[in-house]
Write an enzyme that holds these catalytic residues in place. Structure first.
Site, PDB file in Angstrom:
ATOM      1  N   LYS A  25       9.802 -15.557  -6.710  1.00 13.18           N
ATOM      2  CA  LYS A  25      10.365 -16.443  -7.729  1.00 13.18           C
ATOM      3  C   LYS A  25      10.754 -17.787  -7.116  1.00 13.18           C
ATOM      4  CE  LYS A  25      12.893 -14.233 -10.821  1.00 13.18           C
ATOM      5  NZ  LYS A  25      14.088 -13.400 -11.084  1.00 13.18           N
ATOM      6  N   ARG A  95      19.836 -15.658  -9.610  1.00 14.83           N
ATOM      7  CA  ARG A  95      18.675 -14.829  -9.932  1.00 14.83           C
ATOM      8  C   ARG A  95      18.124 -14.158  -8.684  1.00 14.83           C
ATOM      9  NH1 ARG A  95      14.448 -18.803 -12.664  1.00 14.83           N
ATOM     10  NH2 ARG A  95      13.779 -16.855 -13.667  1.00 14.83           N
ATOM     11  N   GLY A 104      12.647  -7.155 -13.685  1.00 10.79           N
ATOM     12  CA  GLY A 104      13.789  -6.504 -14.312  1.00 10.79           C
ATOM     13  C   GLY A 104      14.483  -5.431 -13.480  1.00 10.79           C
ATOM     14  N   MET A 106      16.135  -5.848 -10.585  1.00  6.72           N
ATOM     15  CA  MET A 106      17.395  -6.283  -9.982  1.00  6.72           C
ATOM     16  C   MET A 106      18.164  -7.143 -10.982  1.00  6.72           C
ATOM     17  SD  MET A 106      16.148  -6.909  -6.120  1.00  6.72           S
ATOM     18  CE  MET A 106      14.720  -7.785  -6.657  1.00  6.72           C
ATOM     19  N   ARG A 340       4.292 -16.334 -12.169  1.00  5.70           N
ATOM     20  CA  ARG A 340       3.790 -15.379 -11.162  1.00  5.70           C
ATOM     21  C   ARG A 340       2.426 -14.890 -11.611  1.00  5.70           C
ATOM     22  NH1 ARG A 340       8.506 -11.455 -12.878  1.00  5.70           N
ATOM     23  NH2 ARG A 340       7.784 -10.916 -14.937  1.00  5.70           N
ATOM     24  N   HIS A 456      -9.627  22.341  -7.842  1.00  7.71           N
ATOM     25  CA  HIS A 456     -11.003  22.487  -8.304  1.00  7.71           C
ATOM     26  C   HIS A 456     -11.205  21.826  -9.664  1.00  7.71           C
ATOM     27  CE1 HIS A 456     -14.906  24.258  -8.629  1.00  7.71           C
ATOM     28  NE2 HIS A 456     -14.596  24.682  -9.847  1.00  7.71           N
ATOM     29  N   ARG A 562     -25.833  20.076  -4.391  1.00  3.96           N
ATOM     30  CA  ARG A 562     -25.428  21.433  -3.973  1.00  3.96           C
ATOM     31  C   ARG A 562     -26.279  22.443  -4.702  1.00  3.96           C
ATOM     32  NH1 ARG A 562     -19.561  19.055  -4.591  1.00  3.96           N
ATOM     33  NH2 ARG A 562     -20.780  18.057  -6.215  1.00  3.96           N
ATOM     34  N   ARG A 618     -28.725  20.109  -0.148  1.00  4.31           N
ATOM     35  CA  ARG A 618     -28.059  20.971   0.830  1.00  4.31           C
ATOM     36  C   ARG A 618     -28.448  22.418   0.578  1.00  4.31           C
ATOM     37  NH1 ARG A 618     -21.644  21.351   0.965  1.00  4.31           N
ATOM     38  NH2 ARG A 618     -21.998  22.527  -0.947  1.00  4.31           N
ATOM     39  N   GLU A 754     -19.410  18.772   9.842  1.00  7.33           N
ATOM     40  CA  GLU A 754     -18.202  19.089   9.068  1.00  7.33           C
ATOM     41  C   GLU A 754     -17.237  20.003   9.812  1.00  7.33           C
ATOM     42  OE1 GLU A 754     -19.307  21.076   5.407  1.00  7.33           O
ATOM     43  OE2 GLU A 754     -21.100  21.916   6.312  1.00  7.33           O
ATOM     44  N   SER A 773     -24.882  13.973   7.751  1.00  8.40           N
ATOM     45  CA  SER A 773     -24.019  13.656   6.619  1.00  8.40           C
ATOM     46  C   SER A 773     -22.659  14.287   6.897  1.00  8.40           C
ATOM     47  CB  SER A 773     -24.607  14.196   5.316  1.00  8.40           C
ATOM     48  OG  SER A 773     -23.718  13.935   4.262  1.00  8.40           O
ATOM     49  N   GLY A 775     -19.414  15.913   6.181  1.00 11.47           N
ATOM     50  CA  GLY A 775     -18.750  16.637   5.096  1.00 11.47           C
ATOM     51  C   GLY A 775     -17.260  16.528   5.335  1.00 11.47           C
ATOM     52  N   THR A 776     -16.675  15.462   4.817  1.00 12.66           N
ATOM     53  CA  THR A 776     -15.289  15.164   5.202  1.00 12.66           C
ATOM     54  C   THR A 776     -14.265  16.118   4.585  1.00 12.66           C
ATOM     55  OG1 THR A 776     -15.298  13.451   3.505  1.00 12.66           O
ATOM     56  CG2 THR A 776     -15.633  12.736   5.777  1.00 12.66           C
ATOM     57  N   ASN A 777     -14.653  16.882   3.559  1.00 15.74           N
ATOM     58  CA  ASN A 777     -13.698  17.863   3.030  1.00 15.74           C
ATOM     59  C   ASN A 777     -13.458  18.959   4.069  1.00 15.74           C
ATOM     60  OD1 ASN A 777     -13.864  16.376   0.718  1.00 15.74           O
ATOM     61  ND2 ASN A 777     -15.068  17.877  -0.432  1.00 15.74           N
ATOM     62  N   ASP A 778     -14.555  19.555   4.549  1.00 12.87           N
ATOM     63  CA  ASP A 778     -14.401  20.596   5.560  1.00 12.87           C
ATOM     64  C   ASP A 778     -13.923  20.020   6.881  1.00 12.87           C
ATOM     65  OD1 ASP A 778     -14.892  23.283   4.709  1.00 12.87           O
ATOM     66  OD2 ASP A 778     -16.912  22.639   4.145  1.00 12.87           O
ATOM     67  N   CYS A 841     -20.572  12.687   2.528  1.00 10.61           N
ATOM     68  CA  CYS A 841     -20.454  13.272   1.194  1.00 10.61           C
ATOM     69  C   CYS A 841     -19.089  13.931   1.160  1.00 10.61           C
ATOM     70  CB  CYS A 841     -21.570  14.259   0.924  1.00 10.61           C
ATOM     71  SG  CYS A 841     -21.681  15.583   2.121  1.00 10.61           S
ATOM     72  N   TYR A 861     -24.280   5.043   4.489  1.00 10.19           N
ATOM     73  CA  TYR A 861     -23.972   5.161   3.060  1.00 10.19           C
ATOM     74  C   TYR A 861     -22.812   6.129   2.827  1.00 10.19           C
ATOM     75  CZ  TYR A 861     -26.318   9.683   3.127  1.00 10.19           C
ATOM     76  OH  TYR A 861     -26.652  10.973   3.412  1.00 10.19           O
TER      77      TYR A 861
END
Ligand code: ADP
Ligand code: MG
Ligand code: MG
Length: 884
Positions: A25, A95, A104, A106, A340, A456, A562, A618, A754, A773, A775-778, A841, A861
């Site tokens: 402000k 202010r 709003g 403060m 702002r 899930h 899958r 896969r 993975e 590839s 497999g970032t979940n596992d 993936c 990718y």
């Protein structure tokens, strides 16, 4: 030793670059002043002063009081008015103003400087307007009393209501000078009473106390909550602006209001704002009276109106962004009190950014950096009409965005049947399992009592663009009786609910919806993103609709198809079970023969939808018991048959199945016989799958003249030898098919990375792989050593709340932990094969922050669910732009 730090800046000493010191402000007031926009004179106490006080039990740093006194002297000199003067009194506002706007949250005090001594002069200077002077005074007592001295709000509100009732009027504006004078007297008595006679009357002392109150309001509960929700650090502190008052409450030629340079809801460049005549700023922002549409101001105060329009343009042009402004008109003269960058909806963010590029206000690069990728999500789903106002009956987790209206269904078969007939249904489940997929697919939305954002149900729903509210607290579902109890009401199959998957709210009945906003602007943003990004974007999809949708949303291929979902379909399960339960190779081969054409048909659909683009298929991943009945259910079935004396034949069959279920049972299926381990034990499965893939590719090639780029992916490899064996099986089957057909297509064989060991030995594994590839979940489960289902239902929520972990690692990649495994895998893989293609993936492929990480890690990718493709495209472009 005196503190040399400069804690106070005069209005003309600041500018926009001093935001971290002067707050948003204060910095913007100074900047407006600098570029010639009319702003009441002011000075600003820095955030640094607030922080210093906070860190010293509220004690002001040495020199601060003196610096405020000196700044006040200078302000008095510049304005020619004096605080407390009985002839020419200065009135100021105090202010708050944090670095990041917290509207709003403060406190503010207006009209400081008015008192028994000065009220007469205030009236005299306003052409003898007594009513105005007393209106300022009663407002001051109330605000100062509440904010600075902590008097309860109701003390004043009750007295005001009483005064209006006594006079038989509804509005504050119907009270005249005498009424307000009496009210002020009453307010003072009440305040004095509440404070046991300790009411401060010296205006300089009041000013110091008010500044201190604003410091303290940084830590009030609502500010705390807001900061947490918006990731604003507590350490920043707030600045305090002391500003000469201008008066919108001097009569009908005065007014106050709020306006935007563009519509913050749609982004359209049109008049948007509200105002009130004869009112003070707080009346509009706090909703005390119903304000009038800004357009009406043209008739009431035409000159100020046109000046306001010109000022709005000027400020937008200067700040190059949609502005949210506060203004006051005192006796026809316009003053700006705040500007702002305005908060806006996703639709408005996209539209205004595209328009501003067209108008030459900003560059494409700036537009891309301005749109938050996650916001795009909201635009891909129908949304609840923003004008709909109702109270939610329960609020769960916003698991999959969008809005859903439907009649309730309590099991997947029922949902599938009714949904299949075109009825809009909402599937209500304790939690959903893969068995529910057919019901989920045709529902408008899913509501679960259990499960989190990556449960899930949520993952599936997001993948299919189906709205989901998960983990709704305290709802009681009776699946047999087909009812759900929410609060004290019970709903059945005939009842309709509305889910807001963007906020997690659930409403009774059907809320009005507005269609998704995939429009030209949205596509324009995508096209620009494609110009800048280096990272490819693919989708996870395993059927024609999803693949087509992904392509439409800009996917450049499929990074994960899958095959197990294809096995789950009801018409295939019998053959799949026959294959699993086979006691010898012939039986197994026969069952696989039955499955092969079905798989081939699936692949044909996908390859056809994606022809010309790569598709990574896969091979079978989950443990076999997932295709069999649950061990408890099967035991119960056998017991039941034994008790009711079922036929010998049935009993024998079910007992055999139970024995199989038992023999396949594992304590830790996630770490058990799955992925390529399964294929090592049953080589005929990958062989069949490879044949089905190649037959499909050849058929599509033959029929449509073009097919997809075939990439066959082996899951869960941890040892080079596994991949070598699997590769051999696949290549043999593929070459055999080529020979039989007398035709070939291009194909590659790669693997998932993975498990940490795969990343650690990626240089070895790369010898047998054409691509990786991640497999970032596992990789997250095994890298951190937590099971996703157990962690999300268990400690993870606490960890995130208590800030042990900054984020759920299944939603946003744990960059400095699991991320290292990704970086290592890429690097080691490429030492063996410099051009090795690498992708990701898993859910992280659609998370903007993770996408930026994958860009930096040098991946080729990311692959994500179809509806997240536009988000990934934008995130990838931003990653590339940030690098420059
Ligand atoms: P918030 O951050 O909660 O919006 P502000 O500091 O902007 O608080 O003040 C609240 C209201 O008081 C605003 O509508 C503002 O325009 C009005 N206001 C603040 N200072 C002055 C002033 N010096 N003269 C007139 N009105 C003011
Ligand atoms: Mg404000
Ligand atoms: Mg996996």
């Amino acid at each position: 030793m005196t503190d040399q730090t400069k804690y106070v800046y005069d209005l003309n000493e600041g500018d926009a670059s001093l935001k971290s010191l002067l707050g948003g402000k204060g910095a913007n007031l100074a900047e407006m002043n600098r570029i010639g926009v009319p702003v009441p004179d002011a000075f600003t106490v820095t955030t640094q002063a607030c922080v210093a006080a906070m860190n010293n039990n509220g004690e002001w740093p040495a020199g601060l009081r003196e610096q405020v006194e000196a700044a006040l002297d200078r302000l008095e000199e510049r304005t020619g008015k004096v605080l407390g003067s009985t002839e020419n009194p200065l009135l100021v506002s105090i202010r708050s103003g944090a670095v990041f706007s917290m509207p709003g949250m403060m406190d503010t005090v207006l009209n400081l400087g008015i008192s028994d001594d000065t009220v007469g002069a205030v009236a005299a200077l306003a052409d003898g307007n007594e009513r105005f002077a007393w209106d300022c005074y009663r407002r001051f007592i109330q605000m100062y009393g509440e904010v600075v001295e902590g008097v309860d709000q109701y003390v004043f509100e009750d007295a005001l209501t009483e005064a209006k009732e006594a006079k038989g009027v509804a509005n504050d504006t119907d009270l005249d000078a005498e009424d307000l004078k009496a009210l002020t007297k009453k307010f003072k008595e009440l305040a004095n009473e509440a404070l046991g006679g300790h009411w401060t009357t010296d205006p300089r002392e009041q000013l110091m106390r008010a500044i201190n109150a604003v410091f303290l309001s940084w830590n009030n509960p609502r500010a705390e909550v807001y900061r947490k929700a918006n990731g604003i650090s507590r350490d920043l502190g707030t600045a305090v602006n002391v500003q000469q008052m201008v008066f919108g409450n001097r009569g009908e030629t005065s007014a106050t209001g709020v306006c935007f340079s563009r519509n913050p809801s749609t982004g359209a460049k049109e008049l948007y704002g509200e105002f009130l005549t004869n009112a003070q700023g707080e009346d509009v922002v706090a909703g005390i009276r119903t304000p009038r549409n800004l357009a009406e101001m043209e008739d009431v105060l035409p000159e100020a109106f046109h000046e306001l329009l010109a000022t709005m343009d000027k400020l937008e042009l200067h700040n190059k962004d949609l502005q949210d402004m506060e203004f006051t008109i005192e006796d026809r003269k316009l003053y700006m009190l705040q500007t702002r960058n305005g908060k806006r909806t996703a639709a408005a963010a996209v539209k205004s950014a595209v328009d501003m590029v067209d108008e030459g206000l900003i560059t494409k690069e700036e537009a891309l950096l301005r749109i938050n990728p996650s916001d795009l999500d909201a635009l891909l789903h129908p949304a609840i009409d923003p004008n709909f106002k109702a109270t939610a009956i329960v609020k769960g987790l916003p698991a999959s965005p969008g809005a859903a209206v439907g009649a309730l269904s309590f099991n997947a078969d029922d949902a599938a049947e009714r949904g299949g007939k075109g009825e809009s249904v909402i599937l209500v489940r304790y939690e959903t399992t893969p068995d529910d997929i057919h019901g989920v697919m045709v529902s408008q939305g899913v509501l679960t009592a259990h499960g989190g954002m990556t449960s899930h149900a949520a993952v599936v729903a997001r993948g299919m663009g189906i709205t989901c509210v998960a983990g709704a607290p305290g709802i009681k579902i009776d699946p047999k009786g087909e009812t759900v109890t929410i609060g004290d009401k019970t709903y059945g199959t005939g009842d309709t609910l509305t889910l807001n998957g963007t906020t997690g709210e659930v409403f009774e009945g059907a809320a009005p919806l507005v269609p998704p906003s995939i429009n030209e602007d949205f596509e324009q943003v995508g096209a620009w993103a494609d110009e800048y990004r280096r990272l490819g974007v693919r989708a996870n999809a395993e059927n024609f609709e999803d693949a087509s949708k992904a392509r439409e949303l800009g996917a450049e291929g499929i990074g994960l198809a899958r095959t197990e979902h294809m096995f789950m379909a009801a018409d295939r399960l019998p053959s799949v079970r026959k294959m699993i339960l086979a006691t010898n190779e012939e039986e197994r081969a026969a069952a696989l023969e039955e499955i092969l054409p079905l798989q081939q048909a699936d692949f044909e659909e996908i390859f056809s939808a994606m022809k010309g683009l790569p598709v990574t298929v896969r091979l079978l991943d989950p443990p076999l018991h997932e295709f069999l009945p649950n061990i408890v259910d099967q035991s119960l079935l056998v017991q039941k048959l034994e008790l009711t004396g079922g036929s010998e034949e049935d009993l024998a069959k079910e007992r055999k199945l139970l024995a199989q279920v038992k023999s396949l049972h594992e304590q830790n299926p996630m770490l058990g016989t799955r992925g390529c381990r399964l294929a090592m034990l049953y080589p005929s499965i990958p062989e069949m799958q490879a044949r089905a893939i190649i037959r499909a590719a050849l058929a599509v090639q033959e029929r449509e003249g073009e097919t997809a780029g075939i990439e066959i992916m082996v899951p869960l490899v941890v040892i080079k030898k596994e991949l070598e064996v699997q590769r051999d099986i696949v290549v043999k089957a593929v070459e055999d098919e080529f020979e039989k057909a007398g035709k070939r297509v291009d194909y590659t064989v790669g693997t998932m990375i993975e498990i940490p060991r795969a990343a650690l030995t990626a240089n070895e594994i790369a010898e047998a792989a054409d691509f990786f590839s991640f497999g970032t979940n596992d990789l997250t489960q095994t890298g951190i050593g937590i099971s996703r289902d157990d962690a999300e239902a268990g400690f993870l929520g606490h960890y995130v709340d208590a800030e042990v972990m900054s984020k759920n690692p299944f939603e946003s990649l744990d960059q400095n932990g699991v991320g290292q495994l990704v970086e290592m895998g890429v690097e080691k893989g490429r030492t063996t094969k410099p051009g090795l293609k690498t992708g990701v993936c898993g859910e992280h492929g659609g998370d903007p922050e993770s996408v930026e990480f994958f860009h930096r890690a040098g991946l080729d990718y990311v692959s994500c669910s179809p509806f997240r493709v536009p988000i990934a495209r934008l995130a990838a472009a931003r990653a590339a732009l940030r690098e420059q």
